[in-house]
Design a protein around this motif. Structure first.
Motif, PDB file in Angstrom:
ATOM      1  N   ALA A   7       0.830  -1.195   0.000  1.00 62.83           N
ATOM      2  CA  ALA A   7       0.000   0.000   0.000  1.00 62.83           C
ATOM      3  C   ALA A   7       0.871   1.254   0.000  1.00 62.83           C
ATOM      4  O   ALA A   7       0.518   2.251  -0.620  1.00 62.83           O
ATOM      5  N   TRP A   8       1.977   1.214   0.700  1.00 62.23           N
ATOM      6  CA  TRP A   8       2.923   2.330   0.788  1.00 62.23           C
ATOM      7  C   TRP A   8       4.319   1.757   0.962  1.00 62.23           C
ATOM      8  O   TRP A   8       4.469   0.631   1.423  1.00 62.23           O
ATOM      9  N   PHE A   9       5.315   2.546   0.615  1.00 59.15           N
ATOM     10  CA  PHE A   9       6.702   2.166   0.868  1.00 59.15           C
ATOM     11  C   PHE A   9       7.354   3.202   1.765  1.00 59.15           C
ATOM     12  O   PHE A   9       7.156   4.402   1.587  1.00 59.15           O
ATOM     13  N   GLU A  10       8.118   2.711   2.722  1.00 56.05           N
ATOM     14  CA  GLU A  10       8.954   3.584   3.538  1.00 56.05           C
ATOM     15  C   GLU A  10      10.357   3.512   2.940  1.00 56.05           C
ATOM     16  O   GLU A  10      10.900   2.427   2.777  1.00 56.05           O
ATOM     17  N   VAL A  11      10.920   4.663   2.609  1.00 57.34           N
ATOM     18  CA  VAL A  11      12.250   4.732   2.004  1.00 57.34           C
ATOM     19  C   VAL A  11      13.189   5.404   2.999  1.00 57.34           C
ATOM     20  O   VAL A  11      12.871   6.453   3.554  1.00 57.34           O
ATOM     21  N   THR A  12      14.331   4.772   3.240  1.00 63.23           N
ATOM     22  CA  THR A  12      15.347   5.335   4.131  1.00 63.23           C
ATOM     23  C   THR A  12      16.609   5.571   3.306  1.00 63.23           C
ATOM     24  O   THR A  12      17.133   4.637   2.690  1.00 63.23           O
ATOM     25  N   ILE A  13      17.102   6.826   3.323  1.00 67.78           N
ATOM     26  CA  ILE A  13      18.321   7.142   2.575  1.00 67.78           C
ATOM     27  C   ILE A  13      19.531   7.075   3.505  1.00 67.78           C
ATOM     28  O   ILE A  13      19.384   6.816   4.702  1.00 67.78           O
ATOM     29  N   GLU A  14      20.721   7.308   2.953  1.00 68.74           N
ATOM     30  CA  GLU A  14      21.966   7.124   3.703  1.00 68.74           C
ATOM     31  C   GLU A  14      22.022   7.898   5.017  1.00 68.74           C
ATOM     32  O   GLU A  14      22.587   7.442   5.998  1.00 68.74           O
ATOM     33  N   THR A  15      21.444   9.075   5.036  1.00 67.79           N
ATOM     34  CA  THR A  15      21.499   9.915   6.244  1.00 67.79           C
ATOM     35  C   THR A  15      20.531   9.448   7.319  1.00 67.79           C
ATOM     36  O   THR A  15      20.519   9.989   8.414  1.00 67.79           O
ATOM     37  N   GLY A  16      19.702   8.484   7.013  1.00 68.87           N
ATOM     38  CA  GLY A  16      18.704   8.000   7.962  1.00 68.87           C
ATOM     39  C   GLY A  16      17.359   8.677   7.790  1.00 68.87           C
ATOM     40  O   GLY A  16      16.392   8.326   8.460  1.00 68.87           O
ATOM     41  N   THR A  17      17.291   9.646   6.893  1.00 70.51           N
ATOM     42  CA  THR A  17      16.023  10.318   6.616  1.00 70.51           C
ATOM     43  C   THR A  17      15.055   9.334   5.967  1.00 70.51           C
ATOM     44  O   THR A  17      15.432   8.563   5.092  1.00 70.51           O
ATOM     45  N   LYS A  18      13.816   9.399   6.413  1.00 73.27           N
ATOM     46  CA  LYS A  18      12.793   8.491   5.891  1.00 73.27           C
ATOM     47  C   LYS A  18      11.677   9.291   5.239  1.00 73.27           C
ATOM     48  O   LYS A  18      11.369  10.400   5.665  1.00 73.27           O
ATOM     49  N   PHE A  19      11.112   8.718   4.202  1.00 78.10           N
ATOM     50  CA  PHE A  19       9.934   9.313   3.586  1.00 78.10           C
ATOM     51  C   PHE A  19       9.067   8.200   3.022  1.00 78.10           C
ATOM     52  O   PHE A  19       9.491   7.057   2.908  1.00 78.10           O
ATOM     53  N   ILE A  20       7.837   8.564   2.693  1.00 78.00           N
ATOM     54  CA  ILE A  20       6.840   7.592   2.257  1.00 78.00           C
ATOM     55  C   ILE A  20       6.540   7.809   0.778  1.00 78.00           C
ATOM     56  O   ILE A  20       6.411   8.936   0.317  1.00 78.00           O
ATOM     57  N   LEU A  21       6.395   6.700   0.041  1.00 75.54           N
ATOM     58  CA  LEU A  21       6.036   6.763  -1.372  1.00 75.54           C
ATOM     59  C   LEU A  21       4.807   5.892  -1.638  1.00 75.54           C
ATOM     60  O   LEU A  21       4.677   4.800  -1.074  1.00 75.54           O
ATOM     61  N   ASP A  22       3.945   6.388  -2.478  1.00 78.53           N
ATOM     62  CA  ASP A  22       2.765   5.637  -2.926  1.00 78.53           C
ATOM     63  C   ASP A  22       3.180   4.813  -4.145  1.00 78.53           C
ATOM     64  O   ASP A  22       3.632   5.373  -5.136  1.00 78.53           O
ATOM     65  N   PRO A  23       3.059   3.492  -4.093  1.00 83.31           N
ATOM     66  CA  PRO A  23       3.532   2.658  -5.205  1.00 83.31           C
ATOM     67  C   PRO A  23       2.749   2.860  -6.505  1.00 83.31           C
ATOM     68  O   PRO A  23       3.248   2.524  -7.571  1.00 83.31           O
ATOM     69  N   VAL A  24       1.563   3.428  -6.427  1.00 86.05           N
ATOM     70  CA  VAL A  24       0.775   3.650  -7.641  1.00 86.05           C
ATOM     71  C   VAL A  24       1.161   4.983  -8.277  1.00 86.05           C
ATOM     72  O   VAL A  24       1.572   5.046  -9.426  1.00 86.05           O
ATOM     73  N   ASP A  25       1.046   6.059  -7.503  1.00 86.70           N
ATOM     74  CA  ASP A  25       1.311   7.400  -8.046  1.00 86.70           C
ATOM     75  C   ASP A  25       2.797   7.710  -8.171  1.00 86.70           C
ATOM     76  O   ASP A  25       3.180   8.580  -8.947  1.00 86.70           O
ATOM     77  N   GLU A  26       3.631   7.033  -7.401  1.00 87.25           N
ATOM     78  CA  GLU A  26       5.060   7.334  -7.396  1.00 87.25           C
ATOM     79  C   GLU A  26       5.909   6.100  -7.716  1.00 87.25           C
ATOM     80  O   GLU A  26       7.000   5.923  -7.185  1.00 87.25           O
ATOM     81  N   ALA A  27       5.421   5.279  -8.600  1.00 88.29           N
ATOM     82  CA  ALA A  27       6.110   4.030  -8.947  1.00 88.29           C
ATOM     83  C   ALA A  27       7.519   4.291  -9.464  1.00 88.29           C
ATOM     84  O   ALA A  27       8.466   3.564  -9.135  1.00 88.29           O
TER      85      ALA A  27
END
Length: 87
Positions: A7-27
């Motif tokens: 339903a959603w993806f949690e993305v963590t980048i190198e700095t530890g910052t996290k954000f959420i992506l919608d797999p449909v609208d932000e594939a």
């Protein structure tokens, strides 16, 4: 095979910052995050939507025949009980 879709993806980048992506609208962004080597994980799942299946005419007729026979027996038994078991 898993029929659940993220339903959603949690993305963590190198700095530890996290954000959420919608797999449909932000594939495309999800794919870019995966290709960048960032941590991409589903937060939760939404059940896949199944298409409604109606009963066939044969299935309906089978149920009517079975239930009507049982109903007649139950009504007859109830009347016998109500009338002190007399036939």
């Amino acid at each position: 095979m898993n029929s659940l879709k993220p339903a959603w993806f949690e993305v963590t980048i190198e700095t530890g910052t996290k954000f959420i992506l919608d797999p449909v609208d932000e594939a495309e962004k999800v794919e870019q995050a995966i290709n960048a080597g960032w941590i991409v994980k589903p937060l939760y799942y939404a059940p896949a939507q199944n298409q409604w299946q109606n009963l066939t005419n044969d299935e309906v007729n089978e149920l009517i025949q079975r239930w009507s026979g049982e109903l007649i027996f139950e009504v007859t038994q109830k009347l016998k009980d109500k009338n002190n078991g007399k036939s």
